[in-house]
Write an enzyme that holds these catalytic residues in place. Structure first.
Site, short mmCIF file in Angstrom:
data_model
loop_
_atom_site.label_atom_id
_atom_site.label_comp_id
_atom_site.label_asym_id
_atom_site.label_seq_id
_atom_site.Cartn_x
_atom_site.Cartn_y
_atom_site.Cartn_z
N SER A 124 3.92 5.60 7.52
CA SER A 124 4.20 4.23 7.82
C SER A 124 4.30 3.72 9.16
O SER A 124 4.74 4.31 10.08
CB SER A 124 5.56 4.02 7.00
OG SER A 124 6.12 2.96 7.51
N TYR A 148 14.99 6.31 5.23
CA TYR A 148 13.40 6.43 4.87
C TYR A 148 12.49 6.50 5.97
O TYR A 148 11.64 7.53 5.84
CB TYR A 148 13.00 4.90 4.07
CG TYR A 148 11.65 4.70 3.85
CD1 TYR A 148 10.82 5.39 3.01
CD2 TYR A 148 10.87 3.93 4.74
CE1 TYR A 148 9.71 5.19 2.91
CE2 TYR A 148 9.63 3.65 4.69
CZ TYR A 148 8.82 4.33 3.35
OH TYR A 148 7.64 4.11 3.42
N LYS A 152 9.56 9.78 6.87
CA LYS A 152 8.08 9.64 7.38
C LYS A 152 7.95 10.51 8.58
O LYS A 152 6.87 11.12 8.72
CB LYS A 152 7.85 8.24 7.09
CG LYS A 152 7.73 7.38 6.16
CD LYS A 152 6.69 8.11 5.32
CE LYS A 152 7.00 7.29 3.81
NZ LYS A 152 6.15 8.20 2.68
P1 NAD Z 1 5.60 3.08 -5.12
O1 NAD Z 1 6.90 3.41 -5.26
O2 NAD Z 1 5.04 2.03 -5.87
O3 NAD Z 1 4.91 4.51 -5.67
C1 NAD Z 1 5.18 5.75 -5.56
C2 NAD Z 1 4.99 6.48 -6.75
O4 NAD Z 1 5.58 7.87 -6.61
C3 NAD Z 1 5.74 5.85 -7.81
O5 NAD Z 1 4.69 5.63 -8.85
C4 NAD Z 1 6.73 7.00 -8.29
O6 NAD Z 1 7.10 6.93 -9.72
C5 NAD Z 1 6.16 8.29 -7.82
N1 NAD Z 1 7.33 9.25 -7.38
C6 NAD Z 1 8.25 9.13 -6.60
N2 NAD Z 1 9.03 10.15 -6.43
C7 NAD Z 1 8.38 11.10 -7.11
C8 NAD Z 1 8.42 12.28 -7.48
N3 NAD Z 1 9.41 13.27 -6.79
N4 NAD Z 1 7.55 13.12 -8.08
C9 NAD Z 1 6.45 12.24 -8.70
N5 NAD Z 1 6.40 11.10 -8.61
C10 NAD Z 1 7.27 10.42 -8.05
O7 NAD Z 1 5.20 3.09 -3.59
P2 NAD Z 1 3.94 2.77 -3.06
O8 NAD Z 1 4.22 1.17 -2.31
O9 NAD Z 1 2.75 2.78 -3.61
O10 NAD Z 1 3.92 3.63 -1.71
C11 NAD Z 1 3.18 4.93 -1.63
C12 NAD Z 1 3.54 5.63 -0.65
O11 NAD Z 1 3.29 4.82 0.61
C13 NAD Z 1 5.10 6.08 -0.33
O12 NAD Z 1 5.09 7.25 -0.06
C14 NAD Z 1 5.70 5.18 0.63
O13 NAD Z 1 6.76 5.40 1.44
C15 NAD Z 1 4.25 4.74 1.55
N6 NAD Z 1 4.45 3.50 2.30
C16 NAD Z 1 4.53 2.32 1.39
C17 NAD Z 1 4.81 1.28 2.11
C18 NAD Z 1 4.83 -0.10 1.39
O14 NAD Z 1 5.28 -1.20 1.88
N7 NAD Z 1 4.57 -0.19 0.09
C19 NAD Z 1 4.26 1.18 3.58
C20 NAD Z 1 4.01 2.29 4.25
C21 NAD Z 1 4.24 3.31 3.54
#
Ligand code: NAD
Ligand code: UDP
Length: 330
Positions: A124, A148, A152
């Site tokens: 991120s 959080y 990362k």
């Molecule tokens: P999201 O919460 O929609 O998707 C994450 C998925 O991981 C969910 O479906 C959840 O059920 C699953 N999950 C969580 N912990 C788990 C575990 N222990 N075992 C199996 N499944 C698990 O989030 P997103 O927005 O799709 O983000 C995806 C990744 O990108 C994350 O790592 C997040 O930190 C990173 N990210 C997101 C953003 C944002 O703004 N959306 C920005 C930067 C980075």
């Protein structure tokens, strides 16, 4: 390639699965449904007309993870699974460090055991802390203001050390800026549980009348109009960035910003949403939100040069597609 997608039913993961399948790859999804619904699997299969192996498994469960690796001859892993709510991470640091860091160690260990050498990790822009914008991949990582963000940064360091120890590993760390928008079909998108923290789902819920108005967190920043500036990127572009990262992955450690390079203020975003969807969004200016930066946007030249990837969609398209998904949801 056959790709294990952890967190593949989440917001970014589900769009990336669509993009991978449409590019001719196969996917295996693992998700514990802690922040997603099984219905998303049906939607991804409906869009792509492909059958997808799915495991409802927690990726901190080492035996369950190893069992998946033993059943599939995987070429690569894209590791999305993790918790992502900044405010919640301050209240529940143990849960955040456990879920986000232990999961990475377990997946990395399974990769070593089953000789899977390609690894793409969801990082991120938050790891840049308050470096000077635009953020460039070569900058030192600065402390983030919440657990959080720390997870990362820690995951990046762990994966870099693992890749340094084994020259056969191809590691791609993707630093996302602010994902927005949804699939053009309106079938998949971002469905936060409860009141959204992020601005785009919040505005969408003001548009559908679930929330009364958008509270704009501060208008006294040193930005174009005093409101916070962010680099919003369409989730379809982000998904395409993962395909490009995977298809261009060579041995070694590679870090890329995935953003548009364009800063958009809160007031500009509100206007774009109103223009794109012909809906008025009432706002109220309130205090700054603690921990927020004035500006956050990417230098995107490295991904363009090395991956041949750049974002195609603008903020109006993101606003249109976010609303198209939200209004189909109810
Ligand atoms: P999201 O919460 O929609 O998707 C994450 C998925 O991981 C969910 O479906 C959840 O059920 C699953 N999950 C969580 N912990 C788990 C575990 N222990 N075992 C199996 N499944 C698990 O989030 P997103 O927005 O799709 O983000 C995806 C990744 O990108 C994350 O790592 C997040 O930190 C990173 N990210 C997101 C953003 C944002 O703004 N959306 C920005 C930067 C980075
Ligand atoms: N923001 C806002 N009102 C909200 C949510 C967010 O004014 O209800 C602002 C926030 O201050 C920031 C921008 O919108 O300038 C993006 O915030 P978001 O939480 O979506 O992403 P992040 O803070 O992670 O960049």
């Amino acid at each position: 390639m056959k790709v294990l997608v952890t967190g593949g039913l989440g917001y970014i993961g589900s769009h990336t699965c669509v993009a991978l399948l449409e590019a001719g790859h196969t996917v295996v999804i693992v998700d514990n449904l802690s922040n997603s619904k099984i219905d998303t699997l049906n939607k991804v299969m409906q869009i792509t007309k492909k059958n997808i192996p799915f495991y409802k498994v927690d990726v901190t469960d080492v035996l369950a993870v190893n069992s998946i690796f033993s059943k599939h001859d995987l070429d690569a892993v894209i590791h999305f699974a993790g918790f992502k709510a900044v405010g919640e991470s301050v209240e529940k640091p143990i849960e955040y460090y456990h879920n986000n860091v232990v999961s990475t160690l377990i997946i990395a260990e399974a990769c070593r055991k089953y000789n899977v050498h390609r690894f793409v990790f969801s990082s991120s822009a938050t790891v840049y802390g308050d470096n000077k914008v635009p953020f460039v991949e070569t900058m030192d990582l600065l402390p983030t203001t919440n657990p959080y963000g720390e997870t990362k940064a820690i995951n990046e360091r762990i994966l870099i050390d693992i890749a340094k120890a084994n020259p056969a590993i191809s590691l791609s760390i993707l630093r996302y800026f602010n994902p927005a928008g949804a699939h053009k079909s309106g079938l998949i998108g971002e469905s936060p549980v409860g009141i959204p923290n992020n601005i785009m789902p919040y505005i969408s819920q003001v548009a559908n009348g679930k929330l009364e108005k958008l509270r704009v967190f501060g208008n006294d920043y040193n930005t174009v109009d005093g409101t916070g500036v962010r680099d919003y990127i369409h989730v379809i572009d982000l998904a395409a960035g993962h395909v490009a990262a995977l298809e261009n992955l060579n041995e070694g450690i590679h870090i890329y910003n995935l953003g548009t390079g364009q800063g958009v203020s809160v007031l500009e975003l509100v206007k774009a949403f109103e223009d794109a969807n012909n809906i008025k969004i009432p706002i109220e200016i309130v205090e700054r939100r603690p921990g927020d930066l004035a500006s956050c946007y990417a230098d995107v030249s490295k991904a363009k040069q090395e991956l041949g990837w750049e974002a195609k969609y603008d903020i109006v398209a993101m606003c249109h597609d976010s609303w198209n998904f939200e209004k189909n949801r109810f």
